[in-house]
Design an enzyme around this catalytic site. Structure first.
Site, short mmCIF file in Angstrom:
data_model
loop_
_atom_site.label_atom_id
_atom_site.label_comp_id
_atom_site.label_asym_id
_atom_site.label_seq_id
_atom_site.Cartn_x
_atom_site.Cartn_y
_atom_site.Cartn_z
N LYS A 111 31.19 47.88 38.52
CA LYS A 111 30.14 48.38 37.62
C LYS A 111 28.88 47.51 37.71
O LYS A 111 27.78 48.03 37.83
CB LYS A 111 30.63 48.41 36.17
CG LYS A 111 31.81 49.32 35.94
CD LYS A 111 32.13 49.42 34.46
CE LYS A 111 32.51 48.10 33.83
NZ LYS A 111 33.87 47.65 34.04
N ARG A 125 33.46 51.09 24.91
CA ARG A 125 34.77 50.74 25.45
C ARG A 125 35.89 51.38 24.63
O ARG A 125 37.05 51.26 24.99
CB ARG A 125 34.93 49.22 25.39
CG ARG A 125 35.15 48.55 26.72
CD ARG A 125 35.27 47.07 26.45
NE ARG A 125 35.66 46.32 27.59
CZ ARG A 125 34.83 45.72 28.44
NH1 ARG A 125 33.54 45.87 28.29
NH2 ARG A 125 35.30 45.00 29.43
N ARG A 174 36.41 37.67 43.79
CA ARG A 174 35.24 37.30 42.98
C ARG A 174 35.37 35.84 42.52
O ARG A 174 34.42 35.07 42.61
CB ARG A 174 35.15 38.24 41.76
CG ARG A 174 34.01 37.92 40.82
CD ARG A 174 33.68 39.10 39.95
NE ARG A 174 34.47 39.16 38.72
CZ ARG A 174 34.51 40.21 37.91
NH1 ARG A 174 33.83 41.29 38.20
NH2 ARG A 174 35.23 40.19 36.81
N ARG A 190 34.59 32.63 35.01
CA ARG A 190 34.79 33.18 33.66
C ARG A 190 36.17 32.80 33.14
O ARG A 190 37.16 32.86 33.87
CB ARG A 190 34.68 34.70 33.72
CG ARG A 190 33.28 35.20 33.61
CD ARG A 190 33.18 36.65 33.99
NE ARG A 190 34.08 37.51 33.21
CZ ARG A 190 34.02 38.84 33.24
NH1 ARG A 190 33.12 39.44 33.98
NH2 ARG A 190 34.85 39.56 32.52
N ARG A 220 43.30 42.76 30.26
CA ARG A 220 42.06 43.55 30.24
C ARG A 220 42.30 44.95 30.78
O ARG A 220 41.75 45.93 30.29
CB ARG A 220 40.97 42.84 31.06
CG ARG A 220 40.32 41.68 30.28
CD ARG A 220 39.71 40.63 31.17
NE ARG A 220 38.70 41.11 32.07
CZ ARG A 220 38.29 40.45 33.16
NH1 ARG A 220 38.85 39.28 33.45
NH2 ARG A 220 37.36 40.95 33.92
P1 ADP Z 1 35.07 43.37 32.59
O1 ADP Z 1 34.85 42.67 33.88
O2 ADP Z 1 36.47 43.24 32.09
O3 ADP Z 1 34.57 44.77 32.57
P2 ADP Z 1 32.97 42.51 30.74
O4 ADP Z 1 32.09 41.47 31.31
O5 ADP Z 1 32.40 43.87 30.58
O6 ADP Z 1 34.30 42.49 31.55
O7 ADP Z 1 33.51 42.04 29.29
C1 ADP Z 1 34.18 40.83 29.13
C2 ADP Z 1 34.85 40.78 27.77
O8 ADP Z 1 33.87 40.93 26.74
C3 ADP Z 1 35.86 41.86 27.51
O9 ADP Z 1 37.13 41.58 28.03
C4 ADP Z 1 35.84 41.90 25.98
O10 ADP Z 1 36.56 40.84 25.43
C5 ADP Z 1 34.38 41.69 25.65
N1 ADP Z 1 33.64 42.96 25.57
C6 ADP Z 1 32.64 43.38 26.40
N2 ADP Z 1 32.19 44.57 26.04
C7 ADP Z 1 32.92 44.96 24.97
C8 ADP Z 1 32.93 46.12 24.15
N3 ADP Z 1 32.10 47.16 24.37
N4 ADP Z 1 33.82 46.17 23.12
C9 ADP Z 1 34.65 45.15 22.88
N5 ADP Z 1 34.70 44.03 23.63
C10 ADP Z 1 33.84 43.92 24.66
#
Ligand code: ADP
Length: 316
Positions: A13, A88, A127, A139, A150
């Protein structure tokens, strides 16, 4: 242009969002990035989110909805935005709908990057290795254990959004297993087609100022309505309505018969009874039919969804 990028962690994404940002001059709003910034800065939101994120959990809806509500108000989002990592959950999607509606904005498309799960772990491992090689901080949630958490969250909480937006005829599914450039090209095709149809609608509207709603949008609304209600459910509902009217009529008749002569009231009541009873049974039957029909799985939903996906991806 306002878009959502949907896909599990590691689907690409972030990478694709950057291409879209460059091409369309819109901003990428990543809730993950915003939350990580909040954690780093030690803000109240960051303090709340820190442990949840490290464990691969989801930050409460009201926090992320609040962040997005503030962020889309900023001037750089006026031209459009691409949401990455948000919504989400279904409640987040509903909150976004409400938010956009209150601002008179619409969502153009939801692009789902579909990938097979086996590939995700390998991608995240790559990554991590690349970040380490560049000397960047990895991270806290990029570990195989947290990744599987996740992914589980994605399946349980986020995947329902595929149906949510499919029903709204907003979804375009892209094969995220292809090479990065191919995925970029596929997304470009979908977005170009969207731009073309928007331009067509605009020019049609310019030619015909009186016709507010296009046939297509009316048709889509009708189809979605039919799919969610179920045609048979509607029919049965109509029957129930007709039956209800009959009851009302019978009751009126009974009242009329009773009203003129107090003395003959008993007789009138007696004669009105069978009619009312008959009508009541009809209502019960109609209502039963309606509830049976609405609890039946709406076959048309799947058809409509499949059609939408085909339409959007074909264009793309
Ligand atoms: P990923 O690579 O898993 O898509 P992101 O960078 O989008 O990771 O998000 C990392 C973390 O931030 C998620 O695992 C969650 O804990 C939190 N997070 C991000 N966006 C949301 C959301 N829309 N609702 C709830 N938690 C979120």
């Amino acid at each position: 242009m306002r878009l959502i990028l949907l896909g599990p962690p590691g689907a690409g994404k972030g990478t694709q969002a950057q291409h879209i940002v460059q091409r369309h001059g819109i901003v990428q709003l990543s809730t993950g990035d915003m939350l990580r910034a909040a954690v780093k800065a030690g803000t109240p939101v960051g303090l709340k989110a820190k442990d949840i994120m490290a464990a691969g959990g989801l930050v409460p809806d009201e926090i992320v909805v609040g962040i997005i509500a503030d962020r889309i108000e900023e001037p750089d989002a006026r031209n459009g935005f691409i949401l990455d990592g948000f919504p989400r959950t279904v409640p987040q999607a509903a909150a976004l709908d409400k938010l956009l509606k209150s601002k008179g904005l619409t969502l153009d498309a939801v692009i789902e990057l579909r990938v097979n799960e086996g590939a995700l772990l390998r991608r995240v491992e790559t990554r991590i290795a690349e970040m380490k090689a560049r000397g960047e901080a990895v991270r806290a949630d990029d570990t195989p254990e947290v990744l599987s958490q996740r992914l589980a969250n994605y399946r349980a909480q986020t995947e329902p959004l595929i149906d949510y937006y499919g029903e709204k005829r907003k979804l375009a599914t892209i094969d995220g297993m292809k090479a990065i450039e191919e995925v970029t090209a596929d997304i470009k095709r979908v977005l170009d087609a969207l731009g073309d149809s928007a331009a067509k609608i605009r020019s049609r509207a310019a030619r015909k100022p009186a016709a507010k709603k296009t046939k297509a949008s009316k048709g889509a609304k009708k189809a979605v309505k039919a799919a969610s209600a179920g045609r048979t459910g509607k029919k049965a509902g109509k029957k129930a309505k007709v039956a209800k009217k009959t009851v009302k009529k019978a009751a009126k008749k009974a009242v009329k018969k009773v009203a003129p002569k107090r003395a003959g009231a008993k007789k009138a009541k007696k004669s009105a009874k069978p009619a009312a009873k008959k009508a009541k049974t009809a209502v019960r039957k109609g209502a039963k039919k309606a509830s049976r029909a609405s609890s039946r799985p709406a076959k048309k939903v799947t058809k409509t969804r499949a059609k939408t996906a085909r339409r959007l991806t074909k264009r793309g």
